[in-house]
Write an enzyme that holds these catalytic residues in place. Structure first.
Site, short mmCIF file in Angstrom:
data_model
loop_
_atom_site.label_atom_id
_atom_site.label_comp_id
_atom_site.label_asym_id
_atom_site.label_seq_id
_atom_site.Cartn_x
_atom_site.Cartn_y
_atom_site.Cartn_z
N LEU A 79 -69.21 55.28 45.05
CA LEU A 79 -70.20 54.29 44.64
C LEU A 79 -69.51 53.32 43.69
O LEU A 79 -68.62 53.71 42.93
CB LEU A 79 -71.39 54.95 43.91
CG LEU A 79 -72.25 55.92 44.72
CD1 LEU A 79 -73.34 56.52 43.83
CD2 LEU A 79 -72.87 55.23 45.93
N ASP A 80 -69.92 52.07 43.73
CA ASP A 80 -69.35 51.09 42.80
C ASP A 80 -69.67 51.47 41.37
O ASP A 80 -70.63 52.21 41.10
CB ASP A 80 -69.90 49.70 43.10
CG ASP A 80 -69.55 49.21 44.50
OD1 ASP A 80 -68.53 49.67 45.03
OD2 ASP A 80 -70.32 48.39 45.04
N LYS A 81 -68.92 50.95 40.44
CA LYS A 81 -69.06 51.28 39.03
C LYS A 81 -70.50 51.19 38.54
O LYS A 81 -71.00 52.09 37.87
CB LYS A 81 -68.17 50.36 38.19
CG LYS A 81 -68.32 50.53 36.68
CD LYS A 81 -67.51 49.50 35.92
CE LYS A 81 -67.77 49.60 34.42
NZ LYS A 81 -67.05 48.55 33.66
N ARG A 116 -74.08 45.13 49.32
CA ARG A 116 -73.97 43.90 48.53
C ARG A 116 -73.52 42.73 49.39
O ARG A 116 -74.06 41.62 49.30
CB ARG A 116 -73.00 44.14 47.37
CG ARG A 116 -73.43 45.26 46.43
CD ARG A 116 -72.31 45.72 45.51
NE ARG A 116 -71.91 44.67 44.58
CZ ARG A 116 -70.87 44.78 43.75
NH1 ARG A 116 -70.11 45.87 43.77
NH2 ARG A 116 -70.58 43.80 42.93
#
Length: 330
Positions: free
Chosen positions: A160-162, A260
């Site tokens: 998962l992104d930050k 995104r």
């Protein structure tokens, strides 16, 4: 240039486990020769430590790990005098220390001998990389169980992104890791996200199939590009308020930044996702994306496993402004 090397004890009061101290450094010393008179300090260091890049040696100067006649230097362009003694401490790079255990609180939803499921908070980087060589989920996993050190990426099979929150499955054994990776590759793992997007999304349901690759105009971004990797996202509109849409998104592939990128390519960047054109709104200052559902077959028993995670407080408060009375993941 004659040189010698040896170990160095850290100065009093400094932590030898801190990469910015010299507790693990190799020390090299040399006298400046007549041929090196008036030579720049950084160029002399290249001769003293030729296996390192000049730019890295310049960083060591800036960090105070180079001395001339026992005086710490901070200027790479300093001109040398014949007879001066150079002392260089080759401290470990941040990268070399990245894969070390660090104790941290992990929000573990489920754990057995084969795997664990965590609910990742915003701000936690999953894997070490440029600018984040410590304090990552990988570091926490290495401290959590001993076998993590024997596994590629400490058992991490997807990321998962930050600033994306929510559920991740992590393997604890190599057979479990192999099985989970195969399930993901075969699109057999169910991954569902809740998102808040800018604008009034016009479709009640849609499937976005568009290839994703590195944005040729901005290397930190991904984009829909010809020749990119195939990517598919199912999107369901759950509600609209003003210029914000509440969405449920299901991943069929797992490309970097997939949701995104797909939504921004349709003109609906995530709220507060500044990398892809989203603006802060509803009190959010990080991208409005949460991994709310995760389902897969247990890699050892074959049992169907399904998990859900409620929205974190900041996203729940924003979500309730779009769909009143709903502040939990569904």
């Amino acid at each position: 240039m004659g040189l010698s090397s040896g170990s160095l004890s850290p100065p009093a009061g400094l932590d030898p486990d801190d990469p910015e101290t010299e507790g693990e450094a190799e020390v090299r010393e040399a006298l400046v020769s007549r041929l090196q008179h008036a030579l720049r300090l950084d160029k002399a260091l290249v001769a003293l430590a030729p296996e390192f890049s000049r730019s890295w040696l310049q960083q060591l100067i800036e960090r105070g790990h180079v001395q001339l006649d026992s005086v710490v230097q901070d200027t790479a362009s300093r001109k040398l005098r014949a007879g001066q003694r150079i002392r260089l401490a080759l401290v470990p790079t941040a990268e070399s220390l990245a894969f070390r255990p660090e104790r941290m609180a992990l929000a573990i939803v489920f754990e057995d001998d084969h795997l664990l499921v965590v609910d990742k908070p915003a701000g936690l980087v999953v894997h070490p990389g440029a600018g984040h060589w410590s304090g990552t989920l990988l570091n926490g996993l290495l401290a959590h169980h001993a076998t993590a050190a024997t596994l590629p990426r400490a058992g991490i099979v997807h990321r998962l992104d930050k600033d994306t929150t929510g559920l991740m499955v992590v393997a604890k054994t190599l057979p479990a890791m192999t099985a989970l990776v195969r399930q993901i590759a075969a699109h057999e793992v169910r991954r569902v996200y809740l998102a808040l997007a800018q604008g009034k999304v016009p479709w009640a349901q849609a499937t976005i199939e568009a290839p994703i690759g590195r944005d040729p105009a901005a290397r930190l971004r991904m984009a829909v590009v010809a020749g990119g990797k195939a990517a598919r996202t199912d999107v369901e509109r759950l509600g609209v308020a003003g210029a914000i849409s509440a969405l449920r998104c299901r991943l069929h592939t797992g490309r970097t930044h997939q949701i995104r990128v797909h939504l921004s390519s349709r003109g609906h960047a995530l709220v507060a996702d500044t990398l892809y054109g989203g603006r802060p709104a509803l009190g959010l200052t990080r991208q409005a994306l949460h991994a709310t559902e995760l389902a897969f077959l247990h890699p050892a028993t074959g049992q169907a496993m399904a998990f859900s995670a409620a929205l974190p407080a900041d996203l729940a408060a924003a979500w309730a402004q779009v769909i009143p009375g709903v502040g939990l993941a569904t």
